[in-house]
Design an enzyme around this catalytic site. Sequence first.
Site, PDB file in Angstrom:
ATOM      1  N   HIS A 189      35.957  51.263  29.125  1.00 15.45           N
ATOM      2  CA  HIS A 189      37.072  50.370  28.819  1.00 15.45           C
ATOM      3  C   HIS A 189      38.321  50.887  29.509  1.00 15.45           C
ATOM      4  O   HIS A 189      38.493  52.112  29.613  1.00 15.45           O
ATOM      5  CB  HIS A 189      37.306  50.297  27.295  1.00 15.45           C
ATOM      6  CG  HIS A 189      38.091  49.111  26.895  1.00 15.45           C
ATOM      7  ND1 HIS A 189      39.464  49.115  26.880  1.00 15.45           N
ATOM      8  CD2 HIS A 189      37.698  47.869  26.528  1.00 15.45           C
ATOM      9  CE1 HIS A 189      39.879  47.920  26.509  1.00 15.45           C
ATOM     10  NE2 HIS A 189      38.831  47.142  26.294  1.00 15.45           N
ATOM     11  N   ASP A 207      31.089  45.124  23.061  1.00 10.25           N
ATOM     12  CA  ASP A 207      30.001  44.279  23.552  1.00 10.25           C
ATOM     13  C   ASP A 207      28.650  44.959  23.514  1.00 10.25           C
ATOM     14  O   ASP A 207      27.622  44.321  23.715  1.00 10.25           O
ATOM     15  CB  ASP A 207      30.305  43.828  24.986  1.00 10.25           C
ATOM     16  CG  ASP A 207      31.451  42.846  24.999  1.00 10.25           C
ATOM     17  OD1 ASP A 207      31.531  42.055  24.055  1.00 10.25           O
ATOM     18  OD2 ASP A 207      32.260  42.900  25.929  1.00 10.25           O
TER      19      ASP A 207
HETATM   20  N1  CMC Z   1      28.830  52.292  33.818  1.00 11.16           N
HETATM   21  C1  CMC Z   1      28.891  53.255  34.773  1.00 11.16           C
HETATM   22  N2  CMC Z   1      30.035  53.752  35.264  1.00 11.16           N
HETATM   23  C2  CMC Z   1      31.173  53.261  34.761  1.00 11.16           C
HETATM   24  C3  CMC Z   1      31.205  52.260  33.770  1.00 11.16           C
HETATM   25  C4  CMC Z   1      29.961  51.773  33.301  1.00 11.16           C
HETATM   26  N3  CMC Z   1      29.927  50.816  32.366  1.00 11.16           N
HETATM   27  N4  CMC Z   1      32.478  51.947  33.473  1.00 11.16           N
HETATM   28  C5  CMC Z   1      33.237  52.740  34.244  1.00 11.16           C
HETATM   29  N5  CMC Z   1      32.450  53.529  35.025  1.00 11.16           N
HETATM   30  C6  CMC Z   1      32.906  54.565  35.970  1.00 11.16           C
HETATM   31  C7  CMC Z   1      33.489  53.958  37.228  1.00 11.16           C
HETATM   32  O1  CMC Z   1      32.508  53.790  38.233  1.00 11.16           O
HETATM   33  C8  CMC Z   1      34.525  55.008  37.596  1.00 11.16           C
HETATM   34  O2  CMC Z   1      33.868  56.114  38.165  1.00 11.16           O
HETATM   35  P1  CMC Z   1      34.598  56.993  39.320  1.00 11.16           P
HETATM   36  O3  CMC Z   1      35.823  57.563  38.693  1.00 11.16           O
HETATM   37  O4  CMC Z   1      33.577  58.008  39.695  1.00 11.16           O
HETATM   38  O5  CMC Z   1      34.896  56.041  40.437  1.00 11.16           O
HETATM   39  C9  CMC Z   1      35.061  55.471  36.249  1.00 11.16           C
HETATM   40  O6  CMC Z   1      33.983  55.254  35.329  1.00 11.16           O
HETATM   41  C10 CMC Z   1      36.303  54.725  35.773  1.00 11.16           C
HETATM   42  O7  CMC Z   1      35.997  53.343  35.744  1.00 11.16           O
HETATM   43  P2  CMC Z   1      36.940  52.193  36.289  1.00 11.16           P
HETATM   44  O8  CMC Z   1      36.083  51.121  36.887  1.00 11.16           O
HETATM   45  O9  CMC Z   1      38.042  52.777  37.124  1.00 11.16           O
HETATM   46  O10 CMC Z   1      37.561  51.700  34.924  1.00 11.16           O
HETATM   47  P3  CMC Z   1      38.313  50.342  34.699  1.00 11.16           P
HETATM   48  O11 CMC Z   1      39.310  50.624  33.656  1.00 11.16           O
HETATM   49  O12 CMC Z   1      38.796  49.772  35.967  1.00 11.16           O
HETATM   50  O13 CMC Z   1      37.148  49.384  34.156  1.00 11.16           O
HETATM   51  C11 CMC Z   1      35.656  48.256  32.738  1.00 11.16           C
HETATM   52  C12 CMC Z   1      36.897  49.145  32.835  1.00 11.16           C
HETATM   53  C13 CMC Z   1      35.489  47.762  31.302  1.00 11.16           C
HETATM   54  C14 CMC Z   1      35.791  47.035  33.656  1.00 11.16           C
HETATM   55  C15 CMC Z   1      34.415  49.099  33.156  1.00 11.16           C
HETATM   56  O14 CMC Z   1      34.280  50.213  32.308  1.00 11.16           O
HETATM   57  C16 CMC Z   1      33.127  48.278  33.159  1.00 11.16           C
HETATM   58  O15 CMC Z   1      32.854  47.555  34.120  1.00 11.16           O
HETATM   59  N6  CMC Z   1      32.319  48.363  32.050  1.00 11.16           N
HETATM   60  C17 CMC Z   1      31.127  47.550  31.929  1.00 11.16           C
HETATM   61  C18 CMC Z   1      31.507  46.137  31.551  1.00 11.16           C
HETATM   62  C19 CMC Z   1      31.905  46.029  30.103  1.00 11.16           C
HETATM   63  O16 CMC Z   1      31.245  46.516  29.207  1.00 11.16           O
HETATM   64  N7  CMC Z   1      33.019  45.298  29.867  1.00 11.16           N
HETATM   65  C20 CMC Z   1      33.479  44.999  28.514  1.00 11.16           C
HETATM   66  C21 CMC Z   1      34.833  45.587  28.201  1.00 11.16           C
HETATM   67  S1  CMC Z   1      35.193  45.471  26.434  1.00 11.16           S
HETATM   68  C22 CMC Z   1      35.260  43.799  26.105  1.00 11.16           C
HETATM   69  C23 CMC Z   1      36.410  43.138  26.731  1.00 11.16           C
HETATM   70  O17 CMC Z   1      37.542  43.604  26.584  1.00 11.16           O
HETATM   71  O18 CMC Z   1      36.218  42.074  27.342  1.00 11.16           O
END
Ligand code: CMC
Length: 436
Positions: free
Chosen positions: A313, A371
């Site tokens: 998140h 989720d």
């Molecule tokens: N699985 C594997 N790696 C992950 C995941 C994941 N679910 N989420 C983040 N990472 C890694 C990402 O690759 C990055 O790694 P690095 O630093 O080595 O490049 C690091 O963790 C930080 O992630 P980020 O993408 O910079 O984080 P963000 O804040 O931009 O993204 C997020 C947040 C929710 C989009 C992401 O965690 C994600 O895609 N999660 C899966 C989708 C999900 O469950 N979404 C629901 C969110 S809660 C409900 C809502 O609010 O809608």
Amino acid sequence: MTPSDVKATLSFSDGSPSMDLPLYKGTVGPDVIDIRKLYGQTGKFTYDPGFLSTASCNSTITYIDGDKGELLYRGYPIEQLAVNCDYLETCYLLLYGELPTPTQKADFEDRVTNHTMVNEQMQFFLRGFRRDAHPMAVLTGLVGAMSAFYHDSTDINNPEHREIAAIRLIAKMPTLVAMAYKYTVGQPYIYPKNDLSYSGNFLRMMFATPCEEYKVNPVIERALDRIFILHADHEQNASTSTVRLCGSSGTNPFAAIAAGVACLWGPSHGGANEACLNMLGDIQKMGGVAKVGEFMNQVKDKSSGVKLMGFGHRVYKNYDPRAKLMRETCHEVLNELGLQNDPLFKLAMELEKIALEDEYFVARKLYPNVDFYSGIVQRAIGIPVPLFTAIFALARTVGWIAQLNEMIGDPEYKIGRPRQLFVGAAARDVKPLSQR
Ligand code: CMC
């Protein structure tokens, strides 16, 4: 906003004059640096794609402490609301700032239930969609179309219009989601029944048929109500910011909320519940719990493009408090329905256990989000997977509308108009076709 005694000073290494920037304190959470005069005084913009460090507004509605894993609606912890209040009380709180008294609660319920029916013409509009259309495609259309049906609540600058639009949206979303479902499965629409609770009524509109009586199961009713409470608002997330930005142009509330529905659909946001359940299904097909290690290796391999859906998140760097409550609800629902040995639930628990111990997830502070378990609950209730995000949209509608109304009521509100760092071609002349 309370001004702070501290000021931030921005200085430049090229000798340009430095600039003092005011700081404001919130009730809790990080202070903000006010950069509104930055461009006027320095000719420079700030750069923050994805809003990693930018507060787009001030708000009194929802607060998240991502490090603590805390979520407050109007100051009340989500854990207390989930146990002591129902969804409509939560809606009242989000909209008006305080929990209702018994009289206010009864009056609010009355107002909402009086608006649960939708204009009969909407059925014909719905009929224009393919039966296999994704429910979020249908819902985006239906919510946007409300502005074509309810002309007396489309003036965003009129407080009475905003109030009635809020009530209509909260009241009609369950009806629209259930209609979208019934249309897909080819069953007759079930009209709302106003002596049922908000979630009881939704369950009946979803699962009753005209052929027999439908009895609402109180455990399922409560579980659904909890799903609604947990999804009701979540600060300035992507869809809420979309609603605010869309509404900032002065468009009508139904159009602004339709924009929120469209944004929510994406798998990084509300679409994650559907994506998470599909992921669990895929692992199950690969061989279930025995294949969790293999799947995790794919997740950790950046080149695979595979993410552990329902994990991570932007704000929570600790356990999402909603996920804890949802896991509890998951137990209750599966027990009630005799599905204690549900393989997907077992798989989810195993994935969670491994991820919480794995260096990759620990280092990045990735925890289960809401989720991760909500899909399992919804599937057990009988809600089809493609409808999951529509349920999220139904629940989030109150948050969107509360945030939209807060923005319109803010004397400092302006149309949202981000700037850019332009890195394309500078001005150049068009050559005639024969010379290109
Ligand atoms: N699985 C594997 N790696 C992950 C995941 C994941 N679910 N989420 C983040 N990472 C890694 C990402 O690759 C990055 O790694 P690095 O630093 O080595 O490049 C690091 O963790 C930080 O992630 P980020 O993408 O910079 O984080 P963000 O804040 O931009 O993204 C997020 C947040 C929710 C989009 C992401 O965690 C994600 O895609 N999660 C899966 C989708 C999900 O469950 N979404 C629901 C969110 S809660 C409900 C809502 O609010 O809608």
